[in-house]
Structure formats: structure tokens, C-alpha cells
Write an enzyme that holds these catalytic residues in place. Sequence first.
Site, short mmCIF file in Angstrom:
data_model
loop_
_atom_site.label_atom_id
_atom_site.label_comp_id
_atom_site.label_asym_id
_atom_site.label_seq_id
_atom_site.Cartn_x
_atom_site.Cartn_y
_atom_site.Cartn_z
N LYS A 44 0.85 -1.20 0.00
CA LYS A 44 0.00 0.00 0.00
C LYS A 44 0.89 1.26 0.00
O LYS A 44 2.10 1.16 0.25
CB LYS A 44 -0.92 -0.02 1.22
CG LYS A 44 -0.17 -0.06 2.55
CD LYS A 44 -1.10 -0.39 3.72
CE LYS A 44 -0.30 -0.50 5.01
NZ LYS A 44 -1.11 -0.99 6.12
N ARG A 131 -10.52 -0.45 15.76
CA ARG A 131 -10.66 0.38 14.57
C ARG A 131 -11.70 -0.32 13.72
O ARG A 131 -12.78 -0.61 14.19
CB ARG A 131 -9.29 0.48 13.90
CG ARG A 131 -8.97 1.81 13.31
CD ARG A 131 -7.53 1.87 12.83
NE ARG A 131 -7.13 0.74 12.00
CZ ARG A 131 -5.97 0.64 11.38
NH1 ARG A 131 -5.07 1.58 11.49
NH2 ARG A 131 -5.68 -0.39 10.62
N TYR A 244 15.60 29.94 6.55
CA TYR A 244 14.49 30.64 7.19
C TYR A 244 14.64 30.63 8.70
O TYR A 244 15.09 29.63 9.27
CB TYR A 244 13.17 29.92 6.86
CG TYR A 244 12.72 30.05 5.44
CD1 TYR A 244 12.28 31.27 4.92
CD2 TYR A 244 12.71 28.93 4.61
CE1 TYR A 244 11.84 31.37 3.61
CE2 TYR A 244 12.26 29.02 3.30
CZ TYR A 244 11.84 30.24 2.80
OH TYR A 244 11.40 30.34 1.52
N MET A 291 11.44 24.09 1.57
CA MET A 291 10.67 23.24 0.68
C MET A 291 11.56 22.49 -0.31
O MET A 291 11.36 21.33 -0.60
CB MET A 291 9.64 24.09 -0.08
CG MET A 291 8.61 23.27 -0.81
SD MET A 291 7.46 24.26 -1.76
CE MET A 291 6.62 25.19 -0.52
C1 LIG Z 1 -0.28 -2.04 6.70
C2 LIG Z 1 -0.87 -3.32 7.17
C3 LIG Z 1 -0.04 -4.44 7.37
C4 LIG Z 1 1.47 -4.41 7.26
O1 LIG Z 1 2.06 -3.93 8.46
P1 LIG Z 1 3.65 -3.84 8.62
O2 LIG Z 1 3.84 -3.41 10.03
O3 LIG Z 1 4.10 -2.79 7.65
O4 LIG Z 1 4.20 -5.15 8.31
C5 LIG Z 1 -0.66 -5.65 7.70
N1 LIG Z 1 -2.01 -5.72 7.84
C6 LIG Z 1 -2.81 -4.65 7.67
C7 LIG Z 1 -4.29 -4.81 7.83
C8 LIG Z 1 -2.28 -3.42 7.34
O5 LIG Z 1 -3.08 -2.37 7.18
#
Ligand SMILES: *Cc1c(COP(=O)(O)O)cnc(C)c1O
Length: 348
Positions: A44, A131, A244, A291
Site C-alpha cells: 500500500k 478500529r 528561514y 521546501m
Molecule cells: C499495513 C498493514 C499491514 C502491514 O504492516 P507492517 O507493520 O508494515 O508489516 C498488515 N495488515 C494490515 C491490515 C495493514 O493495514
Amino acid sequence: MPENDTVEPQPPRSLFTLDLNAIRHNAETLRRAAAGAALWAVVKADGYGHGAVDVARAALDGGATALCVATLAEALELRAAIPEARVVVMGPVPADGVVTARDAKLEVVTADGFVPEGVPVHLKLDTGMGRWGLSELPSPSRNVVGVMSHLAVSESDPAFTHTQTERFREATDGLEGVERHLANSAATLRHPQAAFDAVRCGIALYGISPFGTSQAADDLEPALRWESHLALVRLLERGDSTGYGRRFVAERPTWIGIVPVGYADGFRRDLTGTEVLVDGERRRVVGTISMDALAVELRGELPKGTQVTLIGDGVAIEEHARVAGTIGYEIATGLDSRAPRAERVVVG
Ligand SMILES: *Cc1c(COP(=O)(O)O)cnc(C)c1O
């Protein structure tokens, strides 16, 4: 135009190098730790800022058997590039996205009891994350292929991780024909009893420690290098400042180098004080990061163009994260390796 006025090629502002050998190595390390459970690669957020499609291909080469993303759009990008891979969308898919998911042969996760038809579904249980997630499993329907949950403190609290693991085990015991998956990177490396049928690993796949400590201790190799150069070298007189806010004022004549990378590239504003390599030696980032530029304190004059390593050769994302008071995940996902600001290459 006079002949001697030809424009010299400019180096990129910065260069990201993704090492696929490291991804494959980390996939193997995780598979070994998962002791028989399948490895699913979590890619992701554009593969935690590393490039989702490249990482996904290398992870599959390294033995991963599925890819996990957060959104439908991320899944569609992977599907277009890797038609044969198993892709699981872990985040909520809107009701009007189910047909798209089905046509793209994706698997979806439901956390609210609504089990869409026509797509393979994973039911998400809440075992303590508080969650998304169901508090109880609904009676399984035919297209349910998996049951999952997510750990809240796998990197820091073995007792609660154990509690979540046992809750998951009790809730899913006796289920047949579904894959059970719970563990993330930290649990895969430290809690083998949480492995069940598959582990979902993100951060460790990139060679970043989920514990914020040394990757090498867990046999992980960082997969990303980030390099730039000194675009300007100048001498500050005593009392002169750079950047800055005049946050760095020279106490004595001080050489500084300006690196053409700033917070818009992902070198966050709270990284003042962190170290980078200038010509292979550690130097401190000083003053306010802007930036598009940052300043490093030098020991003496150096030629313009001198190499600066922002990540790599022992300068770890975990280290920057500690300085910024955050976690490696946030540093990695904040990096912007896209043209035209940067150049990105893949090796291995
Ligand atoms: C992001 C995520 C993972 C991976 O977690 P890591 O700590 O990066 O290995 C696994 N399961 C779910 C549901 C996630 O959202």
C-alpha cells in the site's frame, strides 16, 4: 548561440535507487520467520514510498503469494501491471466499487458484516485494534475465503499481542476452507504463534525495522538509497545564518553545503539535526529545512557536486525517524521519488 555556450547536463536534484535484491532477500527472511505460513506482501501507499509495482514483482519473485493494498485504486494499478497476481484490498471498498473489484479479480475485506457477492471476501475481526473490524463472525457464506484481524502493539507489547492472538484463535478455531491471517512484520519476526495460514508483511519487506532499531539484527536489508549533491558551497562568517528563521547562526567561520532537497521531496522539516553522508562522512543537517533545499555543516570547503547520501550506506530511515519523533513508516511513505523533482532507478 556561441559554440562554447552549450548547456551542461544537470544532475537530477536527487536520485532514488530501489534494490530489488534487498526486497527478495527480505521476503526470504520473512518466509523463514513465518515457518510454513504464506507470505503476503503489503505494498500500500506506493509500496511504502518505494514503488508498488517494482516491489510487488520482487516480492513475488522472493516467494510472496499475494499482494495487499489499502485502496481499490492501488489494487487496480497492480492488476494492470501484474495480471496474474492475487491482490487483496484491505481497506473499505465502497459499494459501487464491488463490480470493479470483481471484474479486476481482486479480493476484498469486509469489516462491517456486509458480504458483497461475486468477489472473494475476507472477514475482518476486531481482536483489540479498536478500529475497523467485526466483533463477531457472521455465519460464513460461500465466497468467504479468509478471516483476518490486525495487531495493535506487535512491536512493543508481547502480552497484548498474545491476547489478540488467542482471541483470534478462539474465534476462528474449527473454521474450514478459509485462510486465517493476523501477523504483520513485527509479529512475523517475534511472535511465530501468530503466523496462522498467511502473514501480511510491509515494513520489513523494505528492510526497515518495525521496532525502530537495527535492521541487521533481524536479517533485513534496506532496499532504498537516496542521493543528492552539494549544489552550493559557501563560507558563513561568524554571526551569519543559513535558512528561514535564522535557526543556525555560525559561531565561527563555517563552511556549509546546500543540498537541493527539501520537505516537498519528503525530507521533513523536523529532520534538522539528523545526519547524512557528505562524500562518505557523516555531517549534520543544520538550520531550517525549506521546501526545496537543506543545509549541511561541512568541515571545510568541498567542490560543488560532491555526493550527499540522505538514505543508504548506514544512514537509516529509522535514524531519521528518531530525530523527527516519528516512525520509519511515516518517513518512507512521505518520500517523493517522482519526476520532475527526482529521478528513480531500479537495480537488481
Ligand atoms: C499495513 C498493514 C499491514 C502491514 O504492516 P507492517 O507493520 O508494515 O508489516 C498488515 N495488515 C494490515 C491490515 C495493514 O493495514
